[in-house]
Design a protein around this motif. Sequence first.
Motif, PDB file in Angstrom:
ATOM      1  N   ILE A  55       7.593  12.114  -4.991  1.00 28.82           N
ATOM      2  CA  ILE A  55       8.041  11.528  -3.478  1.00 28.82           C
ATOM      3  C   ILE A  55       8.221  11.797  -2.107  1.00 28.82           C
ATOM      4  O   ILE A  55       9.064  12.546  -2.342  1.00 28.82           O
ATOM      5  CB  ILE A  55       8.935  10.327  -3.991  1.00 28.82           C
ATOM      6  N   ASN A  56       7.553  11.470  -1.207  1.00 28.38           N
ATOM      7  CA  ASN A  56       7.230  12.245   0.199  1.00 28.38           C
ATOM      8  C   ASN A  56       8.751  11.393   0.425  1.00 28.38           C
ATOM      9  O   ASN A  56       8.149  10.002   0.917  1.00 28.38           O
ATOM     10  CB  ASN A  56       5.767  11.804   0.661  1.00 28.38           C
ATOM     11  N   PRO A  57       9.364  12.102   1.450  1.00 25.42           N
ATOM     12  CA  PRO A  57      10.542  11.514   1.581  1.00 25.42           C
ATOM     13  C   PRO A  57      10.144  10.626   2.988  1.00 25.42           C
ATOM     14  O   PRO A  57      10.577   9.519   3.265  1.00 25.42           O
ATOM     15  CB  PRO A  57      11.542  12.524   2.495  1.00 25.42           C
ATOM     16  N   VAL A 117      11.047   7.005   4.175  1.00 26.64           N
ATOM     17  CA  VAL A 117      11.314   6.222   4.481  1.00 26.64           C
ATOM     18  C   VAL A 117      10.401   5.045   6.023  1.00 26.64           C
ATOM     19  O   VAL A 117      11.378   3.986   5.891  1.00 26.64           O
ATOM     20  CB  VAL A 117      11.545   7.490   5.805  1.00 26.64           C
ATOM     21  N   ILE A 118       9.257   5.069   5.598  1.00 21.58           N
ATOM     22  CA  ILE A 118       7.787   4.161   6.481  1.00 21.58           C
ATOM     23  C   ILE A 118       9.148   3.126   5.441  1.00 21.58           C
ATOM     24  O   ILE A 118       8.868   1.972   5.824  1.00 21.58           O
ATOM     25  CB  ILE A 118       7.165   4.551   6.380  1.00 21.58           C
ATOM     26  N   ALA A 119       8.596   3.278   4.288  1.00 17.67           N
ATOM     27  CA  ALA A 119       9.020   2.098   3.054  1.00 17.67           C
ATOM     28  C   ALA A 119       9.797   0.647   3.090  1.00 17.67           C
ATOM     29  O   ALA A 119      10.004   0.152   3.639  1.00 17.67           O
ATOM     30  CB  ALA A 119       8.549   2.236   1.894  1.00 17.67           C
ATOM     31  N   LEU A 120      11.114   1.815   3.798  1.00 15.22           N
ATOM     32  CA  LEU A 120      12.258   1.234   3.854  1.00 15.22           C
ATOM     33  C   LEU A 120      12.143   0.540   5.245  1.00 15.22           C
ATOM     34  O   LEU A 120      12.457  -0.174   5.773  1.00 15.22           O
ATOM     35  CB  LEU A 120      13.837   2.607   4.059  1.00 15.22           C
ATOM     36  N   GLU A 121      11.675   1.430   6.523  1.00 20.64           N
ATOM     37  CA  GLU A 121      11.946   0.592   7.838  1.00 20.64           C
ATOM     38  C   GLU A 121      10.355  -1.018   7.726  1.00 20.64           C
ATOM     39  O   GLU A 121      11.085  -1.881   8.761  1.00 20.64           O
ATOM     40  CB  GLU A 121      10.561   1.570   8.593  1.00 20.64           C
ATOM     41  N   GLN A 122       9.617  -0.783   6.755  1.00 18.32           N
ATOM     42  CA  GLN A 122       8.970  -2.244   6.996  1.00 18.32           C
ATOM     43  C   GLN A 122       9.603  -3.384   6.079  1.00 18.32           C
ATOM     44  O   GLN A 122       9.908  -4.234   6.136  1.00 18.32           O
ATOM     45  CB  GLN A 122       7.640  -1.978   6.256  1.00 18.32           C
ATOM     46  N   THR A 123      10.336  -2.459   5.137  1.00 16.52           N
ATOM     47  CA  THR A 123      11.834  -3.806   4.376  1.00 16.52           C
ATOM     48  C   THR A 123      12.390  -4.254   5.760  1.00 16.52           C
ATOM     49  O   THR A 123      12.219  -5.467   5.261  1.00 16.52           O
ATOM     50  CB  THR A 123      11.676  -2.877   3.310  1.00 16.52           C
ATOM     51  N   GLN A 130       0.856  -1.176  -0.420  1.00 15.61           N
ATOM     52  CA  GLN A 130      -0.350  -0.140  -0.113  1.00 15.61           C
ATOM     53  C   GLN A 130       0.948   1.407   0.112  1.00 15.61           C
ATOM     54  O   GLN A 130       0.573   1.815  -0.937  1.00 15.61           O
ATOM     55  CB  GLN A 130      -1.376  -0.206   1.128  1.00 15.61           C
ATOM     56  N   ARG A 131       2.277   1.028   0.866  1.00  9.62           N
ATOM     57  CA  ARG A 131       3.190   2.631   0.779  1.00  9.62           C
ATOM     58  C   ARG A 131       3.337   2.215  -0.399  1.00  9.62           C
ATOM     59  O   ARG A 131       3.487   3.779  -1.374  1.00  9.62           O
ATOM     60  CB  ARG A 131       3.612   2.262   1.954  1.00  9.62           C
ATOM     61  N   LEU A 132       3.973   1.305  -1.445  1.00  4.39           N
ATOM     62  CA  LEU A 132       4.324   1.788  -2.392  1.00  4.39           C
ATOM     63  C   LEU A 132       3.426   1.965  -3.312  1.00  4.39           C
ATOM     64  O   LEU A 132       4.162   2.554  -4.697  1.00  4.39           O
ATOM     65  CB  LEU A 132       5.165   0.037  -2.529  1.00  4.39           C
ATOM     66  N   GLU A 133       2.394   1.192  -3.590  1.00  8.52           N
ATOM     67  CA  GLU A 133       1.325   2.040  -4.500  1.00  8.52           C
ATOM     68  C   GLU A 133       0.917   3.540  -4.209  1.00  8.52           C
ATOM     69  O   GLU A 133       0.866   4.107  -5.087  1.00  8.52           O
ATOM     70  CB  GLU A 133       0.440   1.398  -4.539  1.00  8.52           C
ATOM     71  N   LYS A 134       1.234   3.682  -3.375  1.00  7.95           N
ATOM     72  CA  LYS A 134       0.938   5.849  -2.367  1.00  7.95           C
ATOM     73  C   LYS A 134       1.977   6.394  -3.275  1.00  7.95           C
ATOM     74  O   LYS A 134       1.916   7.335  -3.822  1.00  7.95           O
ATOM     75  CB  LYS A 134       0.861   5.646  -1.183  1.00  7.95           C
ATOM     76  N   MET A 135       3.268   5.658  -3.208  1.00  6.77           N
ATOM     77  CA  MET A 135       4.554   6.213  -3.101  1.00  6.77           C
ATOM     78  C   MET A 135       4.242   6.352  -4.940  1.00  6.77           C
ATOM     79  O   MET A 135       5.171   7.359  -5.713  1.00  6.77           O
ATOM     80  CB  MET A 135       5.728   5.880  -3.068  1.00  6.77           C
TER      81      MET A 135
END
Length: 453
Positions: free
Chosen positions: A266-268, A272-278, A255-260
Amino acid sequence: MLRLGRTSLRLSLQFAFLYSVLSAVIFVGAYWFTNYEVRDWLHDQMSSDIIILAEIYDKNGIQELVKSVDVMADVNFENARIFQLLGPDGTILAGNVYAMEGAVSEGYIPADRVDIEGEHSDEVSGYWIAQSNIGPYTLLQGTGNHVIAEVLEALGITLVAGFILIMAFGTFAGVWVGRLTERRIEAISGTMEQVAAGQLAARIPTDATSIDDLSRVSISINDTLEQLENLMESQIQISSDIAHDLRTPLQRLRQRLEKMSGQQVINPQDAVIALEQTEDIISTFNALLRIAQIEAGDRRERFQRTDLRSLLTNVYEAFEPSAEDGGQKLDLKVSDQPVVVLGDPDLLMQLISNLAENALRHTPKGTTITLATSYMDECPVLSVSDTGTGIAPQDREKVFRRFYRGEKSRTTGGNGLGLSLCKAIAELHHANLEVSDNQPGLRIEARFPPPAK
């Protein structure tokens, strides 16, 4: 139905045949030995007669010797014994033998070559001859072979009958034992075929009172199948847990990637949140991989004698500030003497750290958490206990399952693999990890086997 190609039956019959051959050799030996002993007894009897007649001659002279020989020749039954006393010039002085065909002084002579007074007994076909000198005189005496023949005939009949019975019994026993063994092997084979077909719950029937090799093999196979079944169930459970517990973080990441992907810029913060989830997902897979490596026993080559006191002290020093910041109290209780185990220091440090971190994460402010190590019944023991709210008795064994998180811990961080890793490390070190009530709170104890001295 018995089939000769079966190994069990073939071996049983081979042993029965071997036993029969062995019995035949023993029987032949017994027959030969009996023949020898009876002939020796007859020879001793004739030697005894010689001694008696020699004494008569020495005491009373030739006349008494002649009378004694004639008496012995007259009183024997159906000419079973023959005697001939010869003078120095070869003249027959006494006895029941008129002449012998051929010169025979020792050994065996057929009855038809001996001319005697009267008739030969029907049972006598020959005589065993012995010749001795009594002064200047020669005594030739013989004993009919009927005694030896009767003894050997009775013995031969007995031995042949015994051999036939042994052959029959051996064959029957071989077939019976082979059949019993075949049934048990078929049970083992049938069970393995069921397992090969996917029925992991199949077990070989065993008898608790039996302690033979096949019983031990069956028990070992059943134990192996039990472990295999548990392993497969564990793998199925793990696969299900992975699919269930990683689905949510993967969906969030998607969902985060689809939003991005829909953003022009791209909102930094989203990145950051996507990287943390990864990172969380990668951390989960790394934890699973570490558990798998530990369960495979890949770290046993690093085992060494390790003092648990130093490990607990290091963990205490590392986590004491965090406990203080969280409004909790961390205590350390160690034995005055070294508490030594044979293990991997890094993994043991991981074990203690995970237990301490788990206690700090899931207990409220004001909780006292105690790290302790000592000996109990000569076994090294380490424990992490707290005075928190604890967990329900029915949930205590579940805490070691992968991805398991109790109701009270769902709002806290973590991936539910910390205690699973502790369980794997404990099993690698042959330690027993137990959860108990600390009254109040929870106590997790790892009891290690005594180190080899």
